[in-house]
Design a protein around this motif. Structure first.
Motif, mmCIF file in Angstrom:
data_model
loop_
_atom_site.group_PDB
_atom_site.id
_atom_site.type_symbol
_atom_site.label_atom_id
_atom_site.label_comp_id
_atom_site.label_asym_id
_atom_site.label_seq_id
_atom_site.Cartn_x
_atom_site.Cartn_y
_atom_site.Cartn_z
ATOM 1 N N THR A 220 0.825 -1.202 0.000
ATOM 2 C CA THR A 220 0.000 0.000 0.000
ATOM 3 C C THR A 220 0.861 1.254 0.000
ATOM 4 N N TYR A 221 1.877 1.257 0.833
ATOM 5 C CA TYR A 221 2.744 2.432 0.925
ATOM 6 C C TYR A 221 3.544 2.664 -0.344
ATOM 7 N N ARG A 222 3.914 1.608 -1.021
ATOM 8 C CA ARG A 222 4.685 1.780 -2.257
ATOM 9 C C ARG A 222 3.857 2.483 -3.330
ATOM 10 N N ALA A 223 2.540 2.391 -3.232
ATOM 11 C CA ALA A 223 1.665 3.028 -4.222
ATOM 12 C C ALA A 223 1.071 4.343 -3.726
ATOM 13 N N ALA B 258 1.966 7.410 -2.772
ATOM 14 C CA ALA B 258 2.264 8.754 -3.281
ATOM 15 C C ALA B 258 1.801 8.975 -4.712
ATOM 16 N N PHE B 259 1.396 7.914 -5.406
ATOM 17 C CA PHE B 259 1.113 8.017 -6.838
ATOM 18 C C PHE B 259 -0.370 7.946 -7.179
ATOM 19 N N ALA C 287 11.220 4.786 -0.815
ATOM 20 C CA ALA C 287 11.977 4.050 -1.830
ATOM 21 C C ALA C 287 11.255 4.083 -3.174
ATOM 22 N N ALA C 288 9.945 3.938 -3.160
ATOM 23 C CA ALA C 288 9.179 3.972 -4.406
ATOM 24 C C ALA C 288 9.245 5.352 -5.049
ATOM 25 N N ILE C 289 9.184 6.393 -4.244
ATOM 26 C CA ILE C 289 9.316 7.759 -4.768
ATOM 27 C C ILE C 289 10.686 7.955 -5.398
ATOM 28 N N ASN C 290 11.722 7.497 -4.712
ATOM 29 C CA ASN C 290 13.079 7.634 -5.247
ATOM 30 C C ASN C 290 13.254 6.880 -6.556
ATOM 31 N N TYR D 128 9.941 14.443 -6.658
ATOM 32 C CA TYR D 128 8.499 14.157 -6.575
ATOM 33 C C TYR D 128 7.722 15.416 -6.221
ATOM 34 N N LEU D 129 8.211 16.151 -5.205
ATOM 35 C CA LEU D 129 7.521 17.372 -4.791
ATOM 36 C C LEU D 129 7.390 18.346 -5.949
#
Length: 259
Positions: free
Chosen positions: A116-119, A121-122, A226-229, A238-239
């Motif tokens: 869930t967290y890996r997705a 921010a997207f 990590a997913a954002i990076n 990302y920001l």
């Protein structure tokens, strides 16, 4: 209990996420950045306490179906803006599907939360609301409240992004994220939550499974970062690229929130 945590009758996980030192030698102002769970069960006394904070912006990160099920209560004299998103309306919320269909074990809970967290921010709704939130931080001089249902995952992600933007160190950023586990007394409340889950799913969940699913762990937030990076090269990328937080907006936010 830490002074960051504010006590309410029926409003969970309400706390100030300002006050941290920054890499630039400044400190975030207190009384300007608040985070919490939903306000659907707020008492009249709770609404009076919220009114005293003079909130200028409330960012509700919940899905439309969540807002309909547990509509927010507002003080009669509330004059702030409320940011919501109607994106991602179709289908059942992923955590509801998980609770209904998956084995309710600590390992399955951790695997689900990590994915869930890996997705997180997207999701289009999150990009929409996160971007509007940061724009508001650059404009308002009144306090801001961010919340979702439990105030731990979507809210925790947005608070962590805010801390990064303002130069809060990773250790403090993570400390604030993990404070959910203290604010909601997961260990003490796990038996009651397990009973609620049994009524909802018809299945038993162990104490450890409830704590794993309802709490937060460093690995969850680390997975999101990590997913954002991987996708944007850095949180700053990302920001700027996803949320529209350019150098000018970052400077305005810093001037408003750092003392």
């Amino acid at each position: 209990m830490t002074s960051r945590i504010h006590s309410f009758d029926a409003l969970d996980n309400f706390r100030d996420y300002g006050g941290y030192d920054t890499a630039a030698g400044r400190a975030l102002k207190t009384g300007r950045l608040f985070r919490s769970a939903h306000q659907a069960s707020a008492s009249e006394a709770d609404l009076d306490r919220l009114a005293a904070l003079d909130l200028g912006v409330v960012v509700d990160l919940r899905r439309p179906v969540e807002r309909r099920r547990q509509p927010s209560k507002r003080a009669a004299n509330f004059t702030g803006q409320v940011f919501e998103s109607d994106l991602d309306e179709a289908g059942e919320a992923p955590h509801i599907t998980f609770l209904k269909t998956a084995d309710l074990t600590p390992d399955s809970g951790r695997l689900f939360m990590t994915a869930t967290y890996r997705a997180l921010a997207f999701a289009p709704a999150h990009i929409d609301l996160f971007g509007r939130y940061f724009s508001a931080l650059g404009e308002t001089d009144r306090p801001v409240l961010i919340h979702c249902a439990a105030g731990k995952d979507r809210t925790g992600m947005l608070a962590a992004l805010t801390h990064h933007l303002l130069g809060v160190g990773h250790d403090d950023l993570m400390e604030d994220y993990l404070l959910t586990n203290t604010a909601v007394d997961l260990v003490g409340r796990a038996p009651a939550i397990a009973e609620q889950l049994k009524g909802f799913t018809g299945r038993e969940a162990s104490h450890d499974a409830v704590v794993a699913f309802m709490g937060v762990e460093p690995a969850y937030l680390d997975a999101a970062i990590a997913a954002i990076n991987e996708r944007y090269g850095s949180i700053d990328g990302y920001l700027e690229q996803a949320l529209g937080v350019d150098a000018a907006l970052r400077a305005r936010i810093t001037e408003r929130l750092a003392a």
